[in-house]
Design a protein around this motif. Sequence first.
Motif, PDB file in Angstrom:
ATOM      1  N   SER A   1      17.190 -37.243 -18.629  1.00  0.00           N
ATOM      2  CA  SER A   1      16.666 -37.086 -17.273  1.00  0.00           C
ATOM      3  C   SER A   1      15.214 -37.556 -17.268  1.00  0.00           C
ATOM      4  O   SER A   1      14.628 -37.778 -18.324  1.00  0.00           O
ATOM      5  CB  SER A   1      16.770 -35.631 -16.818  1.00  0.00           C
ATOM      6  OG  SER A   1      16.004 -34.784 -17.675  1.00  0.00           O
TER       7      SER A   1
ATOM      8  N   SER B   1      15.285 -45.246 -11.343  1.00  0.00           N
ATOM      9  CA  SER B   1      15.475 -44.292 -10.253  1.00  0.00           C
ATOM     10  C   SER B   1      16.075 -42.983 -10.741  1.00  0.00           C
ATOM     11  O   SER B   1      16.058 -41.976 -10.028  1.00  0.00           O
ATOM     12  CB  SER B   1      16.390 -44.888  -9.196  1.00  0.00           C
ATOM     13  OG  SER B   1      17.704 -45.040  -9.714  1.00  0.00           O
ATOM     14  N   GLY B   2      16.627 -43.002 -11.945  1.00  0.00           N
ATOM     15  CA  GLY B   2      17.329 -41.829 -12.447  1.00  0.00           C
ATOM     16  C   GLY B   2      18.769 -41.768 -11.973  1.00  0.00           C
ATOM     17  O   GLY B   2      19.525 -40.872 -12.361  1.00  0.00           O
ATOM     18  N   GLY B   3      19.159 -42.718 -11.154  1.00  0.00           N
ATOM     19  CA  GLY B   3      20.494 -42.680 -10.581  1.00  0.00           C
ATOM     20  C   GLY B   3      21.600 -43.172 -11.494  1.00  0.00           C
ATOM     21  O   GLY B   3      22.774 -42.894 -11.263  1.00  0.00           O
ATOM     22  N   ASN B   4      21.214 -43.914 -12.506  1.00  0.00           N
ATOM     23  CA  ASN B   4      22.205 -44.438 -13.455  1.00  0.00           C
ATOM     24  C   ASN B   4      21.834 -44.041 -14.878  1.00  0.00           C
ATOM     25  O   ASN B   4      20.669 -44.152 -15.274  1.00  0.00           O
ATOM     26  CB  ASN B   4      22.270 -45.960 -13.366  1.00  0.00           C
ATOM     27  CG  ASN B   4      22.845 -46.429 -12.042  1.00  0.00           C
ATOM     28  OD1 ASN B   4      23.966 -46.094 -11.689  1.00  0.00           O
ATOM     29  ND2 ASN B   4      22.066 -47.185 -11.300  1.00  0.00           N
ATOM     30  N   THR B   5      22.825 -43.579 -15.605  1.00  0.00           N
ATOM     31  CA  THR B   5      22.606 -43.188 -16.992  1.00  0.00           C
ATOM     32  C   THR B   5      23.727 -43.743 -17.869  1.00  0.00           C
ATOM     33  O   THR B   5      24.792 -44.107 -17.382  1.00  0.00           O
ATOM     34  CB  THR B   5      22.577 -41.659 -17.158  1.00  0.00           C
ATOM     35  OG1 THR B   5      23.814 -41.110 -16.667  1.00  0.00           O
ATOM     36  CG2 THR B   5      21.416 -41.041 -16.402  1.00  0.00           C
TER      37      THR B   5
ATOM     38  N   THR C   1      13.143 -48.720 -16.949  1.00  0.00           N
ATOM     39  CA  THR C   1      14.279 -48.063 -17.578  1.00  0.00           C
ATOM     40  C   THR C   1      13.790 -47.426 -18.881  1.00  0.00           C
ATOM     41  O   THR C   1      12.997 -48.015 -19.604  1.00  0.00           O
ATOM     42  CB  THR C   1      15.382 -49.090 -17.885  1.00  0.00           C
ATOM     43  OG1 THR C   1      16.051 -49.416 -16.663  1.00  0.00           O
ATOM     44  CG2 THR C   1      16.392 -48.555 -18.870  1.00  0.00           C
TER      45      THR C   1
ATOM     46  N   HIS D   1       9.684 -38.177 -12.376  1.00  0.00           N
ATOM     47  CA  HIS D   1       8.845 -39.261 -11.899  1.00  0.00           C
ATOM     48  C   HIS D   1       7.401 -38.822 -11.687  1.00  0.00           C
ATOM     49  O   HIS D   1       6.468 -39.575 -11.905  1.00  0.00           O
ATOM     50  CB  HIS D   1       9.401 -39.827 -10.598  1.00  0.00           C
ATOM     51  CG  HIS D   1      10.571 -40.732 -10.802  1.00  0.00           C
ATOM     52  ND1 HIS D   1      10.429 -42.080 -10.997  1.00  0.00           N
ATOM     53  CD2 HIS D   1      11.888 -40.483 -10.870  1.00  0.00           C
ATOM     54  CE1 HIS D   1      11.621 -42.630 -11.155  1.00  0.00           C
ATOM     55  NE2 HIS D   1      12.522 -41.688 -11.086  1.00  0.00           N
TER      56      HIS D   1
ATOM     57  N   ILE E   1      18.397 -44.242 -19.096  1.00  0.00           N
ATOM     58  CA  ILE E   1      18.325 -43.842 -17.696  1.00  0.00           C
ATOM     59  C   ILE E   1      17.559 -44.908 -16.925  1.00  0.00           C
ATOM     60  O   ILE E   1      16.534 -45.411 -17.375  1.00  0.00           O
ATOM     61  CB  ILE E   1      17.665 -42.455 -17.545  1.00  0.00           C
ATOM     62  CG1 ILE E   1      17.745 -41.954 -16.104  1.00  0.00           C
ATOM     63  CG2 ILE E   1      16.222 -42.462 -18.046  1.00  0.00           C
ATOM     64  CD1 ILE E   1      17.423 -40.465 -15.952  1.00  0.00           C
ATOM     65  N   SER E   2      18.072 -45.276 -15.752  1.00  0.00           N
ATOM     66  CA  SER E   2      17.434 -46.301 -14.932  1.00  0.00           C
ATOM     67  C   SER E   2      16.153 -45.768 -14.317  1.00  0.00           C
ATOM     68  O   SER E   2      15.887 -44.566 -14.336  1.00  0.00           O
ATOM     69  CB  SER E   2      18.396 -46.755 -13.836  1.00  0.00           C
ATOM     70  OG  SER E   2      18.682 -45.668 -12.972  1.00  0.00           O
TER      71      SER E   2
END
Length: 125
Positions: A71, A54-58, A33, A74, A51-52
Amino acid sequence: QVQLVESGGGLVQAGGSLRLSCAASGRTLRTYTMGWFRQAPGKEREFVAVISWSGGNTGYADSVKGRFTISRDHANITVYLQMNSLKFEDTGVYYCAASAATAYVGSDYRVFPYWGQGTQVTVSS
């Protein structure tokens, strides 16, 4: 050794934009993270965005919601903070931070053991 290097800070007029970057070393950081914090002169360090892995959670501080976007890339292990509609009160040193708590999207700086040296953002009114 985890290393984080911020760049992109500078002087901008109120209403302008800046994009901060955080380059991270260490392949394992792909699963970390990442967060941005800032510290204004004479004030405590405060949370800006997270941001997590995976980028899926912010997550964002209320003061920057709708203006800042976090953002990550990776492929290059880089995290960005796009800052729009900047205000005088956004002035401060901005720090990138990393945590192995992959699902964490909160604001507690104590969860982040790795920190960059910071980049100065100055917004003129």
